[in-house]
Scaffold this motif. Structure first.
Motif: not given
Length: 463
Positions: A94-99, A220-225
Motif C-alpha cells: 500500500m505504499s504511495p505511488v507517484k504519478k 491507475a492514478h499514476k497513469y491518469n486512469l
C-alpha cells in the motif's frame, strides 16, 4: 510424344489453377463468416446454453411473474452457480505511488475497458488461481462424454488459448499491476471497469480480491486512469445488498482521485456501476433500488449513481427501462452470440435508448475463443483475422455515435478477448495462439488508433 507432353503440362496447370481458385474462395468465405456472423442468433440452443441463468430467468418470468412476496425471497440470483468463498485477506503493498511525469498517450475517458484481478501464482498467492481453470463440461451429458475433463496445470498449461507476455502472473504483483496500467494508458483507454465482488466473496474459481482495489486505484492514478466497478452476480444480490455494497464502495473508495465519476447531461458528476447479469433479477426488485419511489431507493441520496445493465436479449431493453437503470451495455465480444452483441442491432438499441433517456454503451472486442475451458464451444469462436475483427467492431460502434464505448477486455484470458500483450508459446502439450505476424502490442496500438478516431468523430458530432 510432344503433343502428349504439352497436354500433360496443360492438365497440371489447369489443376493447380483450379485448386488455387478453390482455396481463394474458401478463404474469402471464412473471412466473411468470421467478420460478420450476424445471423448466428442467440436463439440458437447451443449459444443459449452458455448462459443457463438466462434460461432460469425465462422460466421464472413465465411461471412467477405475479409472485413478488418477499417472504418467499425477493430476488433471483446466481445462487446455483456462485457460492460464498471463505475470507482470505490479501496483503498487498500500500505504499504511495507517484504519478508518472512523462506524457504518454492522452487517456480517453469515454473508452472503458473490462479488467480482471482474479489471477494468482505460488510466488504471491501460495498457489495458482484461475490459470489452473477447470475444463467445464457441456450441459448435455452425451456431448460432455466426448470431451476431456480435469483442469489445467500451470505454468506451461494454462486455462487460455493465448499466452500472456507476463506469464502466469499474480494480480497481486505490483510490477504486474503497473505493467497493466502502462499498457492501458498506451492504448489511450481512460476508465478501468474493475470486476468486483463484495469483501469475502469471489467467483467459483477464484478468491476475494476487494483488498486489492486500493492498489489498483493508486497505480491507475499514476497513469491518469480512472476506475469504475463491474458488479458481478454475487450470492443473494438484490436491492438491499446492492444498496449496502454501493454505499461501501463509495464510502471506502469514492474519495480516491482515480475513482471515476461521469458528467451527466445535467452537469452532475456521478459514479458509474456496470451490473453484470442484471437480467437474472426481476425488474420489480431493481425498481426498489433504482426508481425515486422505490422502497430501497438510492436516488437523490449521497450514493446515487449511474447504473448500467447488461442487455442480452431484445426484450431486456424493456426490463432495463422499467427497472430504473440509466443505460445498457452488451459485454460479449462474439458478434452474433446474443441480440445485444450483434453489431447489426446496435442502431435500433441506440434509438431505443435515445427515446427513453438511457445510455447505450456497445462493447467491442478483438475476437473470442474459450475452447481451453469449454472444449466443446468451437461454435462461438470468432477469429481475430489479424485485427480486422476488432476494427470491424469499432467501426460498427462508431456508426451509432455512442457517448461511451466499452472494450471486452483487457485480460479475460479464459475467453480469448484480451488485448493485453501475448507471445508465441509451444509446450509439449499445447501450441498457443498468438498475434503474429504482428507484435505483442498490436491490439493496444489498434485501440489507441480507434480511440483517437473516436475522439475526432465525437468533436464532429457535437458541431
Amino acid at each position: 510424344i510432344l503433343n502428349y507432353d504439352i497436354m500433360a503440362r496443360l492438365r497440371r496447370r489447369t489443376c493447380i489453377i483450379l485448386l488455387l481458385f478453390i482455396l481463394f474462395i474458401c478463404s474469402i468465405m471464412m473471412a466473411l463468416k468470421t467478420l460478420r456472423p450476424d445471423r448466428a442468433g442467440f436463439g440458437d440452443p447451443f449459444g443459449l446454453g452458455l448462459l443457463p441463468e438466462l434460461q432460469q430467468r425465462t422460466v421464472l418470468l413465465d411461471s412467477k411473474q405475479n409472485s413478488l412476496n418477499r417472504a418467499q425471497g425477493d430476488t433471483v440470483t446466481h445462487a446455483s452457480n456462485l457460492h460464498s468463498i471463505a475470507v482470505n485477506t490479501m496483503k498487498a503493498s500500500m505504499s504511495p505511488v507517484k504519478k508518472v511525469e512523462e506524457e504518454l498517450s492522452s487517456p480517453n475517458y469515454n473508452f472503458h475497458i473490462f479488467y480482471y484481478t482474479w489471477y494468482g501464482n505460488p510466488q504471491f498467492d501460495g498457489k495458482y488461481i484461475h490459470w489452473n481453470h477447470p475444463l467445464l463440461p457441456h450441459w448435455d451429458p452425451k456431448i460432455a462424454n466426448n470431451y476431456p475433463k480435469g483442469r489445467h496445470n500451470p505454468p506451461e498449461d494454462i486455462g487460455a488459448n493465448f499466452y500472456p507476455e507476463l506469464g502466469s502472473y499474480s494480480s497481486k504483483d505490483p510490477t504486474v499491476i503497473e505493467a497493466h496500467m502502462k499498457q492501458m494508458h498506451s492504448a489511450s483507454t481512460g476508465v478501468i471497469v474493475l470486476s468486483w465482488y463484495p469483501p469475502g466473496m469471489a467467483d467459483e474459481n477464484g478468491e476475494p480480491t476487494d483488498d486489492l482495489v486500493p492498489v489498483v486505484l493508486d497505480y491507475a492514478h499514476k497513469y491518469n486512469l480512472k476506475v469504475t466497478f463491474h458488479i458481478e452476480p454475487y450470492k443473494d444480490r438484490d436491492d438491499r445488498s446492492m444498496y449496502h455494497n454501493v454505499k461501501y464502495i463509495i464510502d471506502k473508495y469514492g474519495s480516491h482521485p482515480a475513482f471515476y465519476r461521469h458528467k451527466t447531461s445535467t452537469g452532475r458528476l456521478l459514479p458509474m456501476f456496470y451490473v453484470y447479469d442484471s437480467y437474472v433479477t426481476i425488474p420489480e426488485i431493481w425498481a426498489n433500488l433504482l426508481t425515486v419511489s422505490g422502497s430501497q431507493s438510492i436516488r437523490n441520496t449521497p450514493y446515487d449513481a449511474l447504473f448500467i445493465a447488461l442487455l442480452v436479449e431484445e426484450r431486456h431493453k424493456h426490463d432495463i427501462h422499467r427497472s430504473g437503470f440509466d443505460g445498457m451495455y452488451t459485454y460479449f465480444a462474439t458478434n452474433g452470440f446474443s441480440y445485444g452483441s450483434s453489431h447489426h442491432n446496435w442502431a435500433s438499441l441506440k434509438a431505443f435508448c435515445d427515446s427513453n433517456n438511457l445510455m447505450f454503451i456497445p462493447s467491442v472486442g478483438p475476437g473470442y475463443i474459450d475452447t481451453s475451458i469449454r472444449p466443446w464451444n468451437n461454435h462461438n469462436t470468432r477469429n481475430r483475422v489479424n485485427g480486422k475483427y476488432y476494427e470491424t467492431a469499432f467501426s460498427a460502434a462508431l456508426l451509432v455515435r455512442p457517448e461511451i464505448i466499452s472494450i471486452t477486455s483487457f485480460n479475460e484470458w479464459h475467453e480469448g478477448t484480451q488485448i493485453e500483450k501475448a507471445v508465441p508459446k509451444r509446450t509439449g502439450q499445447v501450441v498457443y495462439l498468438d498475434y503474429k505476424p504482428h507484435k505483442p502490442n498490436v491490439y493496444l496500438e489498434l485501440t489507441q488508433k480507434w480511440s483517437e478516431k473516436y475522439r475526432k468523430e465525437q468533436e464532429q458530432w457535437l458541431m
